[in-house]
Design an enzyme around this catalytic site. Structure first.
Site, PDB file in Angstrom:
ATOM      1  N   TYR A 146      -0.602  -0.539  10.428  1.00  0.00           N
ATOM      2  CA  TYR A 146      -0.963  -0.977   9.069  1.00  0.00           C
ATOM      3  C   TYR A 146       0.136  -0.572   8.086  1.00  0.00           C
ATOM      4  CZ  TYR A 146      -3.421  -1.180   4.605  1.00  0.00           C
ATOM      5  OH  TYR A 146      -3.762  -1.448   3.300  1.00  0.00           O
ATOM      6  N   SER A 165       0.863  -1.191   0.000  1.00  0.00           N
ATOM      7  CA  SER A 165       0.000   0.000   0.000  1.00  0.00           C
ATOM      8  C   SER A 165       0.893   1.233   0.000  1.00  0.00           C
ATOM      9  CB  SER A 165      -0.874   0.028   1.264  1.00  0.00           C
ATOM     10  OG  SER A 165      -1.485   1.300   1.414  1.00  0.00           O
TER      11      SER A 165
HETATM   12  N1  LIG Z   1      -8.823  -0.903  -0.457  1.00  0.00           N
HETATM   13  C1  LIG Z   1      -7.788  -0.076  -0.293  1.00  0.00           C
HETATM   14  O1  LIG Z   1      -7.938   1.141  -0.193  1.00  0.00           O
HETATM   15  C2  LIG Z   1      -6.418  -0.639  -0.244  1.00  0.00           C
HETATM   16  C3  LIG Z   1      -6.170  -1.965  -0.003  1.00  0.00           C
HETATM   17  N2  LIG Z   1      -4.890  -2.417   0.065  1.00  0.00           N
HETATM   18  C4  LIG Z   1      -4.600  -3.822   0.344  1.00  0.00           C
HETATM   19  O2  LIG Z   1      -5.262  -4.634  -0.579  1.00  0.00           O
HETATM   20  C5  LIG Z   1      -5.483  -5.913  -0.026  1.00  0.00           C
HETATM   21  C6  LIG Z   1      -6.913  -6.310  -0.263  1.00  0.00           C
HETATM   22  O3  LIG Z   1      -7.734  -5.419   0.463  1.00  0.00           O
HETATM   23  P1  LIG Z   1      -9.199  -5.009   0.006  1.00  0.00           P
HETATM   24  O4  LIG Z   1      -9.653  -5.807  -1.117  1.00  0.00           O
HETATM   25  O5  LIG Z   1      -9.207  -3.554  -0.071  1.00  0.00           O
HETATM   26  O6  LIG Z   1      -9.967  -5.397   1.342  1.00  0.00           O
HETATM   27  P2  LIG Z   1     -11.334  -6.173   1.610  1.00  0.00           P
HETATM   28  O7  LIG Z   1     -11.614  -5.964   3.051  1.00  0.00           O
HETATM   29  O8  LIG Z   1     -12.344  -5.804   0.616  1.00  0.00           O
HETATM   30  O9  LIG Z   1     -10.902  -7.685   1.353  1.00  0.00           O
HETATM   31  C7  LIG Z   1      -9.981  -8.319   2.185  1.00  0.00           C
HETATM   32  C8  LIG Z   1      -9.915  -9.783   1.804  1.00  0.00           C
HETATM   33  O10 LIG Z   1      -9.036 -10.454   2.736  1.00  0.00           O
HETATM   34  C9  LIG Z   1      -9.779 -11.523   3.357  1.00  0.00           C
HETATM   35  N3  LIG Z   1      -9.345 -11.672   4.733  1.00  0.00           N
HETATM   36  C10 LIG Z   1      -9.432 -10.740   5.724  1.00  0.00           C
HETATM   37  N4  LIG Z   1      -8.996 -11.274   6.875  1.00  0.00           N
HETATM   38  C11 LIG Z   1      -8.631 -12.549   6.599  1.00  0.00           C
HETATM   39  C12 LIG Z   1      -8.113 -13.613   7.374  1.00  0.00           C
HETATM   40  N5  LIG Z   1      -7.897 -13.470   8.691  1.00  0.00           N
HETATM   41  N6  LIG Z   1      -7.848 -14.788   6.771  1.00  0.00           N
HETATM   42  C13 LIG Z   1      -8.090 -14.950   5.444  1.00  0.00           C
HETATM   43  N7  LIG Z   1      -8.566 -13.990   4.659  1.00  0.00           N
HETATM   44  C14 LIG Z   1      -8.846 -12.804   5.230  1.00  0.00           C
HETATM   45  C15 LIG Z   1     -11.235 -11.131   3.260  1.00  0.00           C
HETATM   46  O11 LIG Z   1     -12.085 -12.263   3.204  1.00  0.00           O
HETATM   47  P3  LIG Z   1     -12.880 -12.939   4.424  1.00  0.00           P
HETATM   48  O12 LIG Z   1     -13.466 -11.855   5.249  1.00  0.00           O
HETATM   49  O13 LIG Z   1     -13.868 -13.815   3.693  1.00  0.00           O
HETATM   50  O14 LIG Z   1     -11.841 -13.751   5.134  1.00  0.00           O
HETATM   51  C16 LIG Z   1     -11.266 -10.462   1.883  1.00  0.00           C
HETATM   52  O15 LIG Z   1     -11.381 -11.436   0.887  1.00  0.00           O
HETATM   53  C17 LIG Z   1      -5.094  -5.803   1.430  1.00  0.00           C
HETATM   54  O16 LIG Z   1      -3.803  -6.345   1.612  1.00  0.00           O
HETATM   55  C18 LIG Z   1      -5.074  -4.316   1.688  1.00  0.00           C
HETATM   56  O17 LIG Z   1      -4.221  -3.956   2.728  1.00  0.00           O
HETATM   57  C19 LIG Z   1      -3.818  -1.581  -0.143  1.00  0.00           C
HETATM   58  C20 LIG Z   1      -4.011  -0.274  -0.380  1.00  0.00           C
HETATM   59  C21 LIG Z   1      -5.327   0.316  -0.465  1.00  0.00           C
HETATM   60  N1  LIG Z   2      -6.596   0.130   2.814  1.00  0.00           N
HETATM   61  C1  LIG Z   2      -6.146   1.398   3.123  1.00  0.00           C
HETATM   62  C2  LIG Z   2      -6.002   1.533   4.562  1.00  0.00           C
HETATM   63  O1  LIG Z   2      -6.812   1.113   5.342  1.00  0.00           O
HETATM   64  C3  LIG Z   2      -4.890   1.747   2.374  1.00  0.00           C
HETATM   65  O2  LIG Z   2      -3.946   0.955   2.319  1.00  0.00           O
HETATM   66  O3  LIG Z   2      -4.899   2.868   1.796  1.00  0.00           O
END
Ligand SMILES: NC(=O)C1=CN([C@@H]2O[C@H](COP(=O)(O)OP(=O)(O)OC[C@H]3O[C@@H](n4cnc5c(N)ncnc54)[C@H](OP(=O)(O)O)[C@@H]3O)[C@@H](O)[C@H]2O)C=CC1
Ligand SMILES: N[C@@H](C=O)C(=O)O
Length: 266
Positions: A153, A140
């Site tokens: 984070y 990120s």
């Molecule tokens: N959205 C944003 O603004 C940004 C996101 N990111 C990164 O992108 C990645 C994806 O995030 P994003 O799609 O936004 O988030 P979401 O919350 O939409 O999705 C997260 C995913 O991770 C899974 N997950 C969460 N906890 C667990 C766990 N304990 N075990 C297994 N699976 C898990 C969830 O599924 P379930 O609940 O079914 O387990 C879900 O499929 C992350 O690494 C995040 O840090 C980076 C920068 C910006």
């Molecule tokens: N997912 C966001 C923080 O919560 C990010 O990485 O920008």
């Protein structure tokens, strides 16, 4: 014709991971989808099988649970069809550091860094043996900016960036491609899950646009992909400044500004 490698995607039940699943299925890859929410994984896999004909396996697992993580590790270690690992599962946490309990912090570190690293560690010997394989790690831009106030984070994401850069140096010459992707704010559930209002943000990218851009970087075999950054030269200058310091670390003596007699005089 050689079959395309199977793609294992963590955090595939929604958000960025679910869009990666859609895109790789449409590119003709079979999938292994990992997350906790079985119903969502089933709904997605049924759609992808129907629309693309891909074989889609589901591995329900909480990656913060040692036993469940070990099952996913075994799968990436032993399933020779898996040639692409997407370490996407991740979470943020509500509040600032002082609002977060030691357990909150440990859980975040466990999911965002430990699980990701263990899966890479499990798959690497097989990829090295094959002289091929790809690892996509989702970091990120927060990992570059403590100013955003998401301290733990961001620290986990800085870890993912550093780990990926180190692995590029170590594994690249052995035929393994490592891409690290740094999204900025993207419209997914992560915001609501961590008690933040996505609509209050000044700019938010749609998740499909983010993943499609990251895949342009993947196809170019980019090492660091920052989809929202307009000027790629800014990243290059930042990384170059870091590299230019490296030869200066080899010193027998502390820098002048830390010599006690000179420090007293100044
Ligand atoms: N959205 C944003 O603004 C940004 C996101 N990111 C990164 O992108 C990645 C994806 O995030 P994003 O799609 O936004 O988030 P979401 O919350 O939409 O999705 C997260 C995913 O991770 C899974 N997950 C969460 N906890 C667990 C766990 N304990 N075990 C297994 N699976 C898990 C969830 O599924 P379930 O609940 O079914 O387990 C879900 O499929 C992350 O690494 C995040 O840090 C980076 C920068 C910006
Ligand atoms: N997912 C966001 C923080 O919560 C990010 O990485 O920008």
């Amino acid at each position: 014709m050689k079959a395309k490698p199977t793609v294992l995607i963590t955090g595939a039940s929604t958000g960025i991971g679910a869009v990666y699943a859609d895109r790789f299925a449409k590119r003709g890859h079979d999938l292994v989808l990992v997350a906790r929410d079985l119903a969502r994984l089933e709904t997605l896999s049924e759609r992808l099988r129907r629309e693309t004909g891909a074989n889609v396996d589901i591995l329900q697992a909480d990656l913060t649970d040692e036993v469940e993580l070990a099952r996913v590790e075994s799968r990436v270690r032993e399933d020779a069809r898996i040639g692409i690992l997407i370490n996407n599962a991740g979470a943020s946490a509500a509040g600032g550091f002082a609002d977060q309990t030691p357990d909150d912090v440990a859980k975040l570190i466990s999911l965002n860094t430990t699980a990701l690293t263990r899966l890479i560690s499990a798959v690497t010997p097989r990829f090295i043996e094959a002289g091929a394989g790809s690892i996509i790690n989702i970091a990120s831009v927060v990992g570059l900016a403590p100013e955003f106030g998401l301290t733990v984070y961001g620290a986990t994401k800085a870890f993912v960036l550093f780990l990926s850069q180190g692995l590029q140096l170590e594994l690249g010459p052995k035929g393994v491609y490592v891409q690290v992707v740094l999204p900025a704010a993207t419209r997914t559930e992560i915001w609501e899950r961590s008690g933040r209002d996505v609509n209050a943000l000044p700019a938010v990218m749609e998740v499909e646009e983010l993943v499609d851009a990251a895949l342009v970087g993947f196809d170019r075999r980019e090492s660091v992909t920052i989809p929202p950054l307009p000027d790629a030269d800014q990243w290059k200058a930042f990384d170059m400044a870091r590299q230019l310091m490296i030869p200066n670390y080899a010193q027998v003596h502390a820098a002048d500004r830390y010599q006690p007699e000179k420090a007293l005089a100044s």
